[in-house]
Design an enzyme around this catalytic site. Sequence first.
Site, PDB file in Angstrom:
ATOM      1  N   HIS A  69       0.837  -1.204   0.000  1.00 60.15           N
ATOM      2  CA  HIS A  69       0.000   0.000   0.000  1.00 60.15           C
ATOM      3  C   HIS A  69       0.871   1.253   0.000  1.00 60.15           C
ATOM      4  CE1 HIS A  69      -3.553   2.419   1.580  1.00 60.15           C
ATOM      5  NE2 HIS A  69      -2.526   3.233   1.765  1.00 60.15           N
ATOM      6  N   GLU A  70       1.842   1.296   0.908  1.00 64.04           N
ATOM      7  CA  GLU A  70       2.705   2.482   1.016  1.00 64.04           C
ATOM      8  C   GLU A  70       3.687   2.575  -0.154  1.00 64.04           C
ATOM      9  OE1 GLU A  70       1.755   4.702   2.953  1.00 64.04           O
ATOM     10  OE2 GLU A  70       0.426   3.467   4.168  1.00 64.04           O
ATOM     11  N   HIS A  73       2.160   4.146  -3.186  1.00 62.67           N
ATOM     12  CA  HIS A  73       2.112   5.618  -3.183  1.00 62.67           C
ATOM     13  C   HIS A  73       3.381   6.203  -3.811  1.00 62.67           C
ATOM     14  CE1 HIS A  73      -1.596   6.325  -1.029  1.00 62.67           C
ATOM     15  NE2 HIS A  73      -1.224   5.530  -0.038  1.00 62.67           N
TER      16      HIS A  73
END
Length: 164
Positions: A69-70, A73
């Site tokens: 998820h991170e 980004h």
Amino acid sequence: MPDQLNSRVETCYQQAETFFKRTFKRPMVSFQLRGQKAGVAHLHENLLRFNPQLYKENAEDFLRQTVPHEVAHLIAHQLFGGSIQPHGEEWQLIMRGVYELPPNRCHTYAVKRRSVIRYIYRCPCPDSDFPFTAQRHSMVRKGRRYLCRRCREPLVFSGETRTE
């Protein structure tokens, strides 16, 4: 603890490089995150920060979902620039296409609230417990006075504390 997480970050980058057929600059990884957030991607610093407590309590899901998820980004930022939405279609494309994961915005980890000490103050009124925070208790110790709204007498520390 950091070895597995760093290894997962690297794996995520390798997956993205294979998918997009290009290289990506690797980020710095930090474990200096507390509170409710599991992870934070600092786009302009190329930095990933992770919550060590939530990682420790949810290691398997953290490695499977939070790390990609991170990383997604940072990958989205490097691919599409700074004008995209944090959980917009570009980020979702990476989550689904590269990592084959649902683009969930938030984690569902149980976050323990920090226990807080209250300092009990009293006045002459019956049933007059006034729980003060550590900050307010410190102000009293430095000379600040607080008055009871009913009897207008100063509140006095009882010597008791309570943990909430």
